[in-house]
Each structure stands twice: as structure tokens, then as C-alpha cells.
Scaffold this active site. Sequence first.
Site, short mmCIF file in Angstrom:
data_model
loop_
_atom_site.label_atom_id
_atom_site.label_comp_id
_atom_site.label_asym_id
_atom_site.label_seq_id
_atom_site.Cartn_x
_atom_site.Cartn_y
_atom_site.Cartn_z
N ARG A 1 11.46 -6.66 4.37
CA ARG A 1 11.25 -5.23 4.17
C ARG A 1 12.14 -4.39 5.08
O ARG A 1 12.28 -4.67 6.26
CB ARG A 1 9.77 -4.90 4.44
CG ARG A 1 9.48 -3.42 4.51
CD ARG A 1 8.04 -3.15 4.27
NE ARG A 1 7.21 -3.34 5.46
CZ ARG A 1 5.89 -3.13 5.47
NH1 ARG A 1 5.26 -2.80 4.35
NH2 ARG A 1 5.21 -3.32 6.58
N ARG B 1 11.31 -1.87 10.36
CA ARG B 1 10.30 -1.20 11.16
C ARG B 1 10.06 -2.02 12.41
O ARG B 1 9.99 -3.24 12.34
CB ARG B 1 9.00 -1.13 10.34
CG ARG B 1 8.46 0.27 10.17
CD ARG B 1 7.36 0.28 9.16
NE ARG B 1 6.12 -0.31 9.69
CZ ARG B 1 4.99 -0.39 9.00
NH1 ARG B 1 4.95 0.06 7.75
NH2 ARG B 1 3.92 -0.91 9.53
N LYS C 1 0.81 -1.21 0.00
CA LYS C 1 0.00 0.00 0.00
C LYS C 1 0.85 1.27 0.00
O LYS C 1 0.63 2.18 -0.79
CB LYS C 1 -0.93 0.04 1.23
CG LYS C 1 -1.96 -1.07 1.28
CD LYS C 1 -2.94 -0.87 2.45
CE LYS C 1 -2.28 -0.91 3.83
NZ LYS C 1 -1.75 -2.22 4.20
N ARG D 1 -10.00 1.42 8.91
CA ARG D 1 -9.58 0.05 9.21
C ARG D 1 -10.58 -0.68 10.07
O ARG D 1 -10.33 -1.85 10.41
CB ARG D 1 -8.27 0.10 10.00
CG ARG D 1 -7.03 -0.08 9.20
CD ARG D 1 -5.89 0.29 10.12
NE ARG D 1 -4.77 -0.59 10.05
CZ ARG D 1 -3.67 -0.30 9.36
NH1 ARG D 1 -3.58 0.77 8.64
NH2 ARG D 1 -2.66 -1.13 9.39
N ARG E 1 -0.65 -8.17 13.63
CA ARG E 1 -1.22 -7.24 12.65
C ARG E 1 -2.09 -7.96 11.64
O ARG E 1 -3.13 -7.46 11.21
CB ARG E 1 -0.10 -6.46 11.95
CG ARG E 1 0.49 -5.36 12.85
CD ARG E 1 1.86 -4.91 12.38
NE ARG E 1 1.86 -4.39 11.03
CZ ARG E 1 2.93 -4.41 10.22
NH1 ARG E 1 4.06 -4.95 10.63
NH2 ARG E 1 2.85 -3.91 9.02
P1 ADP Z 1 0.43 -1.87 7.79
O1 ADP Z 1 -0.74 -1.54 6.92
O2 ADP Z 1 1.58 -2.43 7.01
O3 ADP Z 1 0.08 -2.70 8.99
P2 ADP Z 1 0.59 0.93 8.71
O4 ADP Z 1 1.83 1.72 8.58
O5 ADP Z 1 -0.57 1.31 7.87
O6 ADP Z 1 1.06 -0.55 8.41
O7 ADP Z 1 0.11 0.90 10.22
C1 ADP Z 1 0.99 0.62 11.28
C2 ADP Z 1 0.28 0.70 12.63
O8 ADP Z 1 -0.28 2.02 12.82
C3 ADP Z 1 -0.90 -0.23 12.81
O9 ADP Z 1 -0.50 -1.53 13.22
C4 ADP Z 1 -1.71 0.52 13.90
O10 ADP Z 1 -1.15 0.32 15.19
C5 ADP Z 1 -1.52 1.98 13.52
N1 ADP Z 1 -2.59 2.45 12.62
C6 ADP Z 1 -2.42 2.90 11.36
N2 ADP Z 1 -3.61 3.23 10.79
C7 ADP Z 1 -4.55 2.97 11.73
C8 ADP Z 1 -5.97 3.08 11.77
N3 ADP Z 1 -6.67 3.52 10.71
N4 ADP Z 1 -6.61 2.73 12.92
C9 ADP Z 1 -5.94 2.29 13.99
N5 ADP Z 1 -4.59 2.15 14.02
C10 ADP Z 1 -3.91 2.48 12.91
#
Ligand code: ADP
Length: 216
Positions: free
Chosen positions: A127, A159, A13, A88, A170
Site C-alpha cells: 500500500r 504510511r 475501510k 475501536r 496494529r
Molecule cells: P488502520 O485501520 O489501517 O489501522 P487508521 O488510519 O484507521 O488505520 O488508524 C491509524 C492509527 O490512528 C491507529 O493505529 C491509532 O494509533 C490511531 N487511531 C485511529 N482511530 C483510533 C481510535 N478510534 N482509537 C484510538 N486510536 C485510533
Amino acid sequence: MRLELMGPPGAGKGTQARRLSGARGVPHISTGDMFREHVRKATPLGRKAQAYLDRGELIPDSVVADMVAQRLAAEDCQAGYLLDGFPRTPEQVRALDAILARHGWQRSAVLLLEVPEAEVVARIANRRVCAGCGAVGRAPRAGTAPDPCTACGGRLEQRADDREEVVRERLKVYREETAPLLAIYRQRQLLVEIDGVGTEAEVFGRLQSALDRVAA
Ligand code: ADP
Ligand code: ZN
């Protein structure tokens, strides 16, 4: 265009959103990047978010929704945006519905990047992310020194939440909390499913043609 990009962690993404944002001239809004930035700067929000990020859990809906509402009110979002990683949860969909209604906006499309779970697990293990600019790179081959970031020369790091035990959490959160959004968006006829397996350029080409059809 008012777009949302969905898909499991590791689906690509972030990488694709950066390219699409450039190609389509809309700002890329990644809630994950925003939280990591708050953590790095040790803001009050960052201090609250840290524990959730470390465990791979979702940050509470109201906190995320307020942050996004504020971001979407900015000048650069008035003509369109590309949301990456939000919404989400079903509650976040409702929060976004309210934000859109306030502005008198409609979603253009919701893009789903589909990648099988075995593949995302392998991708995430490999990654690395640039500490300088956030660009995504790969792990060095065993016994070799890591290459610098191709975009800015910065240092590539894993990360914190890409460690295996956090990745498992996750993925579980994605299956349980985020996957139900697909039915909601399918029913609203907004969901566009894109095969996320292939080279970065191949996947980008698929996203671009899908958006051409949306715009047409
Ligand atoms: P990925 O999609 O690869 O898991 P992101 O960088 O989008 O990684 O998100 C990393 C973390 O940030 C998530 O595991 C969560 O803790 C937090 N996060 C990001 N977007 C949201 C969201 N919309 N609602 C709740 N937590 C979020
Ligand atoms: Zn970089």
C-alpha cells in the site's frame, strides 16, 4: 444513515468509505485521517498523537471520543455520517452511545469488512498513500519509478505505520481491543458482515447492496 465501518487494518475501510460517502451523501469521518492531519499540522493534539501512531498503539479513549463528539456536532453530520476507524474499544462504544443519546440518534448499521490476516499483511506491504489527497495506491514494481496519484497527481508514499513491525502491533491491537466489539454489535443486531476479498468494485457492490437492505 448513521454508519460505522469496521475491519482489520488493511481491510480497505478507507477506500470503501470514500466511495460510500460519495454514493450515500454522508460525510466520511476517519479518526486515523484526522490524527494524521493533526500530526502534519503539528497541532497540540498532533504532538500528543504522534508517538501512539508511530508505535501502532491506540490513542487514549477520552482523547478520541472528544474529537469525534466535536466532529459529529458539526452541521454536515446532522443528517448522517460514516465513521471509519471509530469506535475501536468497548469504552469508545460507550462514548459513542452517549454522543448518540445526546443527539437523539440511532445507529443504522455497523459494517464489518472481513479480510483474512494473511491477505491484509500482503496488502499493507504493497500500500502507498498520496501525500496530497490521501488516496490509496500501490507500491511500484521492483526497479520502476512510482506512478503519481491517479486522483491528484501527488506523490505516493508508504504510511509510517505501514512498516512491517508496526503492522504486527496494529493487528495485535485489533485482535485484542477491537474484535470484542463484534460481539457487542452482533448482540445489538447491528452488525452486517461483508466479504472484503475481491476487487474494489466487487466489495463496493456488496456494501451497497447491504446498505440497500438496511435502508429498506
Ligand atoms: P488502520 O485501520 O489501517 O489501522 P487508521 O488510519 O484507521 O488505520 O488508524 C491509524 C492509527 O490512528 C491507529 O493505529 C491509532 O494509533 C490511531 N487511531 C485511529 N482511530 C483510533 C481510535 N478510534 N482509537 C484510538 N486510536 C485510533
Ligand atoms: Zn492524490
